[in-house]
Scaffold this motif. Structure first.
Motif, short mmCIF file in Angstrom:
data_model
loop_
_atom_site.label_atom_id
_atom_site.label_comp_id
_atom_site.label_asym_id
_atom_site.label_seq_id
_atom_site.Cartn_x
_atom_site.Cartn_y
_atom_site.Cartn_z
N LEU A 166 1.01 -1.43 -0.19
CA LEU A 166 0.01 -0.04 0.00
C LEU A 166 0.78 1.29 0.00
O LEU A 166 1.69 1.44 1.03
CB LEU A 166 -0.83 0.08 1.47
N ILE A 167 0.70 2.12 -0.96
CA ILE A 167 1.46 3.39 -1.04
C ILE A 167 0.49 4.58 -0.51
O ILE A 167 -0.55 4.67 -1.13
CB ILE A 167 2.04 3.67 -2.83
N VAL A 168 0.98 4.96 0.62
CA VAL A 168 0.21 6.17 1.11
C VAL A 168 0.35 7.46 0.66
O VAL A 168 1.24 7.88 -0.21
CB VAL A 168 0.64 6.20 2.69
N PRO A 169 -0.69 8.23 0.74
CA PRO A 169 -0.76 9.55 0.10
C PRO A 169 0.13 10.45 0.64
O PRO A 169 0.63 10.40 1.86
CB PRO A 169 -2.29 10.13 0.19
N ASN A 170 0.76 11.57 -0.03
CA ASN A 170 1.67 12.45 0.12
C ASN A 170 1.18 13.75 -0.19
O ASN A 170 0.15 13.91 -1.04
CB ASN A 170 2.98 12.54 -0.17
N ARG A 171 1.45 14.94 0.49
CA ARG A 171 1.21 16.32 -0.07
C ARG A 171 2.08 17.27 0.28
O ARG A 171 2.65 17.37 1.69
CB ARG A 171 -0.37 16.47 0.08
N PRO A 172 2.22 18.35 -0.20
CA PRO A 172 2.97 19.58 0.24
C PRO A 172 2.56 20.37 1.43
O PRO A 172 3.49 20.52 2.27
CB PRO A 172 3.04 20.45 -1.09
N ASP A 173 1.21 20.20 2.02
CA ASP A 173 0.86 21.01 3.10
C ASP A 173 1.15 19.82 4.14
O ASP A 173 -0.13 19.12 4.46
CB ASP A 173 -0.41 21.17 2.85
N THR A 174 2.27 19.68 4.65
CA THR A 174 2.45 18.60 5.82
C THR A 174 1.78 18.95 7.07
O THR A 174 1.62 18.05 7.76
CB THR A 174 3.81 18.50 5.92
#
Length: 363
Positions: A112-120
């Motif tokens: 399972l690849i978990v989500p990422n995003r720039p607003d940490t």
């Protein structure tokens, strides 16, 4: 198209696109027949996309795990995307992702690849965090690209464990998750069932590492060639941190590394490497530490083990020949080094990653 379709749609934002559908055609890849009796059906990889996710890392995952590979004669993975909502707005509203599977697709993921995003600093979706925790509980392998380490830590899965994230976010990560053993100077961290990559491009480094771990060096090399990307990049993310550029002659180790890789079967020594580079052994050590984060001897041993793996994958069954041609010297040293690096004996490694009986092999 109903949610759960295998054909995701990218919907353009009002500012950027016309809403035309893009068919990835990789939502439910069917694994080809395994080459040997020890190989089973395609490993299922699922990537969760959440609000404001980065499209680049999603594309990296699709490139590594989602493309069909007829040149290999089999499919390596069954890849699919999923999301908590029917429409997911990607980073900065560049486009909206629609018509992918719901979070139920994560329930039977092997990886399972978990989500990422720039607003940490923004909290992750609770339903997504719950899906990640359930996957971990049932033994799925978890991967986080770039700021994905924040998602894994927020899910409570990195306490006391090693992880990597982008160097720009390292201070913030340490402040929020002091119990995690952050490693700031590497491209990725393989901590067994949880793997993390330090930045956007290092998603490819980690993806190829996973392919190498699952299918061996030869298959990983084939995937990297199709990507036109190095199968293994030496060094760590410290080399990408912005810093003043000194006015000094080129001190790159690249020519020396290329020279040594062509001679791994020869009796190379650290003193010999230093002499070829016209450096003292102490200076050579300093440059290896600064540029690669390792020692000359450790690098040389790792390259020799990688060559031994390639020979075994191509079908060489004479352990003494593999040891000699890889520069590891003796069968006993080959067995010890290979078991330390892969957890397998030479014969077990060849059975797992070598050619099927009767296949044509060039060694």
């Amino acid at each position: 198209m109903p949610q759960g379709s295998s054909h995701p749609v990218l919907e353009g934002s009002p500012e950027t696109a016309d809403g035309a559908a893009v068919d990835t055609a990789h939502g439910a890849a069917v694994g080809a027949a395994p080459r040997t009796a020890t190989r089973t059906a395609a490993h299922r990889v699922v990537l969760i996309v959440d609000e404001n996710s980065n499209p680049f890392e999603m594309s990296c995952a699709i490139e590594v795990f989602g493309l069909r590979r007829p040149e290999l004669g089999r499919e390596l993975y069954d890849f699919r995307l999923c999301a908590a909502t029917e429409r997911t707005r990607m980073r900065d509203g560049f486009f909206t992702l629609a018509d992918v599977a719901g979070l139920e697709a994560a329930e039977d993921a092997d990886t399972l690849i978990v989500p990422n995003r720039p607003d940490t600093d923004a909290p992750r979706t609770p339903e997504v965090l719950d899906a990640i925790r359930r996957a971990h509980t049932r033994g799925a392998r978890l991967i986080g690209f770039c700021s994905g380490a924040f998602t894994l830590a927020e899910a409570g899965l990195l306490e006391g464990r090693r992880a990597a994230c982008h160097w720009m976010w390292a201070p913030s990560f340490r402040e929020r998750f002091p119990e995690v053993r952050l490693e700031p100077d590497v491209l990725f961290v393989d901590d067994g069932d949880i793997l993390t990559a330090s930045g956007s491009a290092s998603a490819l480094d980690l993806g190829l590492h996973v392919v190498r771990r699952d299918h061996g060096a030869e298959i990983a090399n084939a995937v990297s060639r199709r990507l036109v990307f190095a199968a293994h990049r030496d060094g760590g993310q410290r080399q990408f941190v912005e810093r003043p550029v000194p006015d000094v002659p080129d001190e790159s180790l690249a020519p020396l590394l290329a020279w040594a890789r062509e001679r791994l079967g020869e009796p190379l020594t650290v003193a010999g490497l230093a002499a070829h580079a016209a450096l003292s052994p102490a200076t050579l050590h300093r440059r290896f530490r600064a540029q690669l984060g390792t020692t000359p001897l450790a690098w040389l041993t790792g390259e020799r083990v990688a060559l031994a793996c390639r020979l075994l994958e191509r079908g060489e069954h004479r352990i003494e020949v593999v040891a000699r041609r890889s520069g590891l010297g003796t069968a006993a040293n080959l067995r010890a080094r290979l078991r330390r690096e892969t957890g397998l004996s030479p014969s077990a490694y060849r059975r797992r990653f070598g050619p099927a009986t009767g296949e044509a092999v060039t060694v």
